[in-house]
Design an enzyme around this catalytic site. Structure first.
Site, PDB file in Angstrom:
ATOM      1  N   GLU A 194      68.512 -80.612 -64.439  1.00  0.00           N
ATOM      2  CA  GLU A 194      68.266 -79.733 -63.289  1.00  0.00           C
ATOM      3  C   GLU A 194      68.380 -78.240 -63.606  1.00  0.00           C
ATOM      4  O   GLU A 194      69.066 -77.489 -62.902  1.00  0.00           O
ATOM      5  CB  GLU A 194      69.164 -80.145 -62.117  1.00  0.00           C
ATOM      6  CG  GLU A 194      68.910 -81.592 -61.711  1.00  0.00           C
ATOM      7  CD  GLU A 194      69.659 -82.050 -60.456  1.00  0.00           C
ATOM      8  OE1 GLU A 194      70.684 -81.441 -60.123  1.00  0.00           O
ATOM      9  OE2 GLU A 194      69.184 -82.995 -59.811  1.00  0.00           O
ATOM     10  N   TYR A 267      66.472 -84.891 -53.054  1.00  0.00           N
ATOM     11  CA  TYR A 267      67.713 -85.000 -52.271  1.00  0.00           C
ATOM     12  C   TYR A 267      67.564 -84.223 -50.962  1.00  0.00           C
ATOM     13  O   TYR A 267      68.012 -83.082 -50.849  1.00  0.00           O
ATOM     14  CB  TYR A 267      68.910 -84.451 -53.074  1.00  0.00           C
ATOM     15  CG  TYR A 267      69.212 -85.286 -54.290  1.00  0.00           C
ATOM     16  CD1 TYR A 267      69.815 -86.534 -54.148  1.00  0.00           C
ATOM     17  CD2 TYR A 267      68.855 -84.861 -55.561  1.00  0.00           C
ATOM     18  CE1 TYR A 267      70.079 -87.333 -55.255  1.00  0.00           C
ATOM     19  CE2 TYR A 267      69.111 -85.653 -56.676  1.00  0.00           C
ATOM     20  CZ  TYR A 267      69.721 -86.884 -56.513  1.00  0.00           C
ATOM     21  OH  TYR A 267      69.971 -87.671 -57.600  1.00  0.00           O
ATOM     22  N   GLU A 300      64.934 -88.778 -60.168  1.00  0.00           N
ATOM     23  CA  GLU A 300      66.185 -89.017 -59.426  1.00  0.00           C
ATOM     24  C   GLU A 300      65.814 -88.948 -57.966  1.00  0.00           C
ATOM     25  O   GLU A 300      65.061 -88.049 -57.569  1.00  0.00           O
ATOM     26  CB  GLU A 300      67.220 -87.904 -59.638  1.00  0.00           C
ATOM     27  CG  GLU A 300      67.856 -87.779 -60.975  1.00  0.00           C
ATOM     28  CD  GLU A 300      69.054 -86.792 -60.936  1.00  0.00           C
ATOM     29  OE1 GLU A 300      69.567 -86.480 -59.845  1.00  0.00           O
ATOM     30  OE2 GLU A 300      69.453 -86.344 -62.011  1.00  0.00           O
ATOM     31  N   TRP A 334      68.623 -92.768 -58.339  1.00  0.00           N
ATOM     32  CA  TRP A 334      69.970 -92.284 -58.636  1.00  0.00           C
ATOM     33  C   TRP A 334      70.901 -93.006 -57.688  1.00  0.00           C
ATOM     34  O   TRP A 334      70.750 -92.835 -56.480  1.00  0.00           O
ATOM     35  CB  TRP A 334      70.071 -90.770 -58.428  1.00  0.00           C
ATOM     36  CG  TRP A 334      71.440 -90.264 -58.777  1.00  0.00           C
ATOM     37  CD1 TRP A 334      72.561 -90.275 -57.977  1.00  0.00           C
ATOM     38  CD2 TRP A 334      71.858 -89.702 -60.036  1.00  0.00           C
ATOM     39  NE1 TRP A 334      73.627 -89.760 -58.657  1.00  0.00           N
ATOM     40  CE2 TRP A 334      73.231 -89.397 -59.908  1.00  0.00           C
ATOM     41  CE3 TRP A 334      71.216 -89.445 -61.240  1.00  0.00           C
ATOM     42  CZ2 TRP A 334      73.969 -88.834 -60.962  1.00  0.00           C
ATOM     43  CZ3 TRP A 334      71.946 -88.884 -62.268  1.00  0.00           C
ATOM     44  CH2 TRP A 334      73.307 -88.580 -62.124  1.00  0.00           C
TER      45      TRP A 334
END
Ligand SMILES: *[C@@H]1O[C@H](CO)[C@@H](O)[C@H](O)[C@H]1NC(C)=O
Ligand SMILES: *[C@@H]1O[C@H](CO)[C@@H](O)[C@H](O)[C@H]1NC(C)=O
Length: 373
Positions: A194, A267, A300, A334
């Site tokens: 990241e 996310y 992820e 993830w």
């Protein structure tokens, strides 16, 4: 994923397993247009993340986890190939590189890179393909911040361009790549977990990715190379993840000649967007991959509410698989959860963990692998 807590378990190191001769049938994984070719077969693939597996100290535990991945039909596993410290831990605790004064020292001992060796050997045995990542943007397991004092910088933004930091980082890469240069268990080398460069011109990260990927390519002409980024900075609805403020120009980075495929994460809770945002996020990246004729890896993804794991994440998985002829090559949820055989303890539950054998596992792995075919 930004990981806050450390692994709760530590055990005693044991001898390495004998390599399995079935590895002679395996091949180096490659990009094939916008798909991946693993052991001779080009198709859409599924897998997961286990940042912690190289930090286990019992080989039977590693073996048992890899065997579960194999029997579940998962082929790609992303792991941390770094574990950087500024204080040397006790002998039972794994670390890979330490910094002291102005020097970096790589730990090739039994609680050092020999643990990564065991993971690579076991992956060869079960024909699991590993994405090995070289440094964290975040401070979990050291990260770029572990280098700061030794290489004379005080921020990640400085780290990318500081020659002493980069020569330490290159030396670490050279050591790890050298150990597994010919292994068919390496799916890809990955620059960082990241990487961001907040407030920087996007050329800072693009230059760093070009230099790093060219350097890795000079050491290894075979294995794939990827950035490991979250996928920020591309045309979209203008919400935070699409913006360029984290210093990432996703299409420019993917266009770099020695970057083999694109990576992006998802996310929604951390990014302040809705869960359904994820479907457009997947196709926005897939479109760029298709244009550049390189595969996209949805690397992820997760939601923290256990009750939403199956419903929300299976929706994203369907979108990704649905774009398998339009840029998408694979996805990795993830994160992998297991009950460690030797201790009976469960691995790190960060709210996103999908435990082997659970009902979430049936939804997000078993049913999924059937859908992929
Ligand atoms: C090697 O792997 C194959 C297939 O996974 C298995 O059948 C065989 O028993 C293994 N051999 C050894 C020596 O572990
Ligand atoms: C890829 O990296 C190699 C090795 O450093 C370098 O020689 C080559 O020029 C790079 N490829 C391109 C097209 O820039």
């Amino acid at each position: 994923m930004k990981i806050a807590s450390l692994l709760p378990f530590v055990a005693v190191a044991a001898a390495l397993p004998v390599s399995n001769s079935s590895t002679q049938y395996a091949a180096i994984s490659r990009a094939d247009g916008t798909k991946f070719k693993i052991d001779g077969i080009t198709k859409y693939y599924a897998g997961t993340n286990s940042y912690w597996i190289p930090f286990l100290t019992n080989n039977d535990d590693v073996d048992s986890i890899m065997s579960h991945l194999q029997t579940s039909g998962q082929r790609i596993l992303r792991i941390w190939g770094f574990n950087d410290v500024t204080t040397i831990p006790g002998s039972g605790t794994v670390y890979f590189q330490s910094f002291s004064g102005s020097t970096a020292t790589i730990n090739t001992g039994a609680n050092g890179l020999q643990r990564l060796d065991a993971v690579v050997k076991t992956a060869e045995k079960y024909r699991i393909k590993l994405i090995i990542n070289f440094v964290n943007y975040w401070t979990a397991y050291g990260g770029m911040a572990a280098y700061f004092s030794a290489c004379g910088v005080s921020s990640n933004e400085q780290w990318y361009a500081a020659s002493k930091c980069q020569s330490m980082y290159h030396n670490y890469i050279k050591t790890v790549v050298g150990r597994y240069r010919t292994s068919t268990a390496v799916f890809a080398w990955e620059l960082a977990n990241e990487p961001r460069c907040r407030g920087c011109h996007t050329s800072v990260l693009t230059d760093w990715m070009k230099k790093t990927s060219d350097y890795i390519r000079s050491l290894d002409s075979d294995h794939m190379i990827a950035a490991g980024d979250e996928g920020f900075g591309l045309a979209g609805d203008g919400s935070y993840p699409y913006q360029f403020g984290e210093g990432v120009d996703w299409a420019a980075n993917l266009a770099l000649p020695n970057i083999s495929f694109g990576t992006f994460h998802l996310y929604p809770e951390s990014w302040g967007v809705s869960n359904s945002f994820g479907n457009g996020w997947v196709t926005a990246h897939a479109n760029i991959c298709k244009q550049l004729n390189k595969p996209c890896l949805f690397e992820e993804y997760g939601v923290s509410q256990a009750a939403q794991h199956c419903s929300v994440e299976s929706d994203w998985q369907k979108t990704s698989l649905g774009a398998k002829d339009n840029g998408m090559g694979a996805d990795l949820f993830w994160q992998l959860g297991e009950t460690i055989k030797s201790t009976g303890q469960q691995t790190h539950n960060d709210g996103h963990t999908i435990y082997y054998g659970s009902s979430d596992w049936k939804c997000l792995v078993d049913d999924r692998i059937k859908a992929i075919g």
